[in-house]
Design a protein around this motif. Structure first.
Motif, short mmCIF file in Angstrom:
data_model
loop_
_atom_site.label_atom_id
_atom_site.label_comp_id
_atom_site.label_asym_id
_atom_site.label_seq_id
_atom_site.Cartn_x
_atom_site.Cartn_y
_atom_site.Cartn_z
N ASP A 167 37.04 4.87 7.50
CA ASP A 167 38.05 4.32 6.59
C ASP A 167 39.12 3.53 7.32
O ASP A 167 40.16 3.21 6.74
CB ASP A 167 38.69 5.44 5.77
CG ASP A 167 39.35 6.51 6.63
OD1 ASP A 167 39.13 6.50 7.86
OD2 ASP A 167 40.08 7.36 6.08
N ARG A 168 38.88 3.21 8.59
CA ARG A 168 39.86 2.45 9.38
C ARG A 168 39.12 1.37 10.17
O ARG A 168 39.09 1.38 11.39
CB ARG A 168 40.64 3.37 10.33
CG ARG A 168 41.49 4.40 9.63
CD ARG A 168 42.31 5.24 10.60
NE ARG A 168 43.23 4.45 11.39
CZ ARG A 168 44.30 4.95 12.03
NH1 ARG A 168 44.56 6.24 11.95
NH2 ARG A 168 45.09 4.18 12.73
N THR A 294 28.25 6.09 4.65
CA THR A 294 29.47 5.46 4.13
C THR A 294 29.22 3.99 3.87
O THR A 294 29.66 3.44 2.84
CB THR A 294 30.61 5.61 5.15
OG1 THR A 294 30.84 7.00 5.38
CG2 THR A 294 31.89 4.97 4.66
N GLN A 298 29.54 2.03 0.30
CA GLN A 298 30.46 0.93 0.10
C GLN A 298 29.72 -0.31 -0.38
O GLN A 298 30.23 -1.07 -1.20
CB GLN A 298 31.24 0.63 1.39
CG GLN A 298 32.21 1.75 1.74
CD GLN A 298 33.26 1.31 2.73
OE1 GLN A 298 33.59 0.13 2.82
NE2 GLN A 298 33.80 2.25 3.48
#
Length: 301
Positions: A167-168, A294, A298
C-alpha cells in the motif's frame, strides 16, 4: 511474593505511531507494555484495539508533553522532524520531556549522507546532508547522542531509505506519467519494506549495541527509474518516460528533483551481523512477487 509477569515487562513508548508504528505493535505485544503517543484523539480507539495505551500529546506543543516524564523504560522514536527550520524541534521537545530512559531507538534517514556518487556507503561514513530535510535529521541524531551520553541511555540509530509496502508504492506517480531519469543520469536508490523496518526497529531495542548506527536497508541496489519500471511491470502499467536531467528539472518539483539528485548504495552487513536480521523481503523484486494477490485485486478493481 513474585510479581506478575506483566509488571516485569519494559514499558515501551512509541513516538510517531503511524504506518510503521502500527506494524511494530503486534511484534511487541506480550514482550512490552506499550504506550503510543498521538496528537490525534480520534486515533485512541484504533491504538487501543492494536494493543497500545494511547497518550494524547503533541511534539509541536511542548506544554502537552509533561505526562511523559518517567512514563517509559524504552522509547521507539519514529516521528519525523517538523517540515521547516534547521533543527528538529520535535526531537528536542521529546528528550526534554521524557527524562531518563534505559533504551531509545531512533529511525533516521540515509539522506544524511547526501550525494555519494553511487558509492557503497558504510555506517562510518561522515554525514553530508544536502537539503533541509536531511539537516534536520542530522540535528536529531546529534541531539539524541548528547542526551543519551548525559543520561546513560542505550541509544541506537537506524538510517532507513525509501519505505515501501503493497500500500506504499508509486502508483499515483506512474498513473500521472511523471518522467524518470535516463540511465546516464539516473541515481542509485535503496529500499526497505515497511514490515521489515518494523522488525528491525524491534530488534534494535533488544539487540543493538549502544551508540551504534545501523543501516535499515534491504539488499536492493538498483537505479531509481529501474524501480519505477519494476513496479509498473508488476501492475501492468506504462513505464515512465525517461529524460535527461536538464529536461527533467524543468517538469518536476524541486522536492522531487532533490530525491533524484542523490546516488548511493548502502551496506547492510551490520544489520545482519549485529541485529541478526533476516529480511522477509530481501529486495524489491522479491516483494513485488509476494504482492501478486494484492496486484490481482487492484487490477480487478
Amino acid at each position: 511474593m513474585t510479581r506478575p509477569a506483566v509488571f516485569r515487562q519494559p514499558r515501551l513508548l512509541i513516538v510517531g505511531c503511524g504506518n510503521v508504528g502500527m506494524r511494530v505493535l503486534p511484534l511487541v505485544r506480550g514482550r512490552c507494555r506499550v504506550l503510543a503517543l498521538t496528537s490525534q484523539p480520534e486515533r485512541c480507539a484504533e491504538l487501543r484495539a492494536a494493543g497500545a495505551i494511547p497518550i494524547v500529546a503533541d511534539l509541536d506543543r511542548p506544554e502537552t508533553l509533561h505526562r511523559l516524564r518517567g512514563l517509559a523504560d524504552w522509547v521507539l522514536h519514529l516521528a519525523p522532524p517538523q517540515p521547516d527550520g534547521a533543527e528538529d524541534r520535535r526531537t528536542r521537545h521529546l528528550v526534554a520531556a521524557i527524562g531518563k530512559v534505559g533504551r531509545l531507538a531512533y529511525v533516521s534517514t540515509t539522506g544524511v549522507y547526501g550525494d555519494c556518487g553511487g558509492e557503497l556507503v558504510h555506517e562510518s561514513r561522515p554525514v553530508a546532508p544536502k537539503n533541509a530535510r536531511a539537516r534536520r535529521r542530522v540535528d536529531a541524531e546529534r541531539v539524541l547522542r548528547a542526551w543519551a551520553l548525559v543520561n546513560g541511555t542505550h541509544l541506537s540509530i537506524l538510517r532507513a531509505p525509501g519505505i515501501y509496502a503493497a500500500d506504499r508504492l508509486p502508483l499515483k506517480r506512474l498513473e500521472l506519467g511523471t518522467p524518470a531519469l535516463r540511465p546516464a543520469d539516473d541515481v542509485y536508490t535503496s529500499h526497505i519494506h515497511a514490515d521489515d523496518l518494523a522488525r528491525i526497529a524491534v530488534l534494535a531495542l533488544f539487540r543493538a549495541r549502544g551508540g551504534r548506527v545501523v543501516h535499515a536497508v534491504d539488499d536492493t541496489r538498483m537505479k531509481m527509474a529501474d524501480y519505477f519500471d519494476a513496479v509498473a511491470d508488476a501492475f501492468g502499467m506504462a513505464r515512465p518516460p525517461r529524460l535527461a536531467r536538464a529536461e527533467l528539472q524543468q517538469v518536476v518539483t524541486p522536492t522531487l528533483l532533490s530525491y533524484m539528485s542523490e546516488s548511493r548504495r548502502l551496506d547492510n552487513t551490520r544489520l545482519k551481523r549485529e541485529l541478526r536480521m533476516r529480511l522477509r523481503y530481501p529486495d524489491v523484486a522479491a516483494a513485488l512477487r509476494s504482492f501478486s494477490g494484492t496486484i490481482a485485486n487492484q487490477k480487478g478493481n
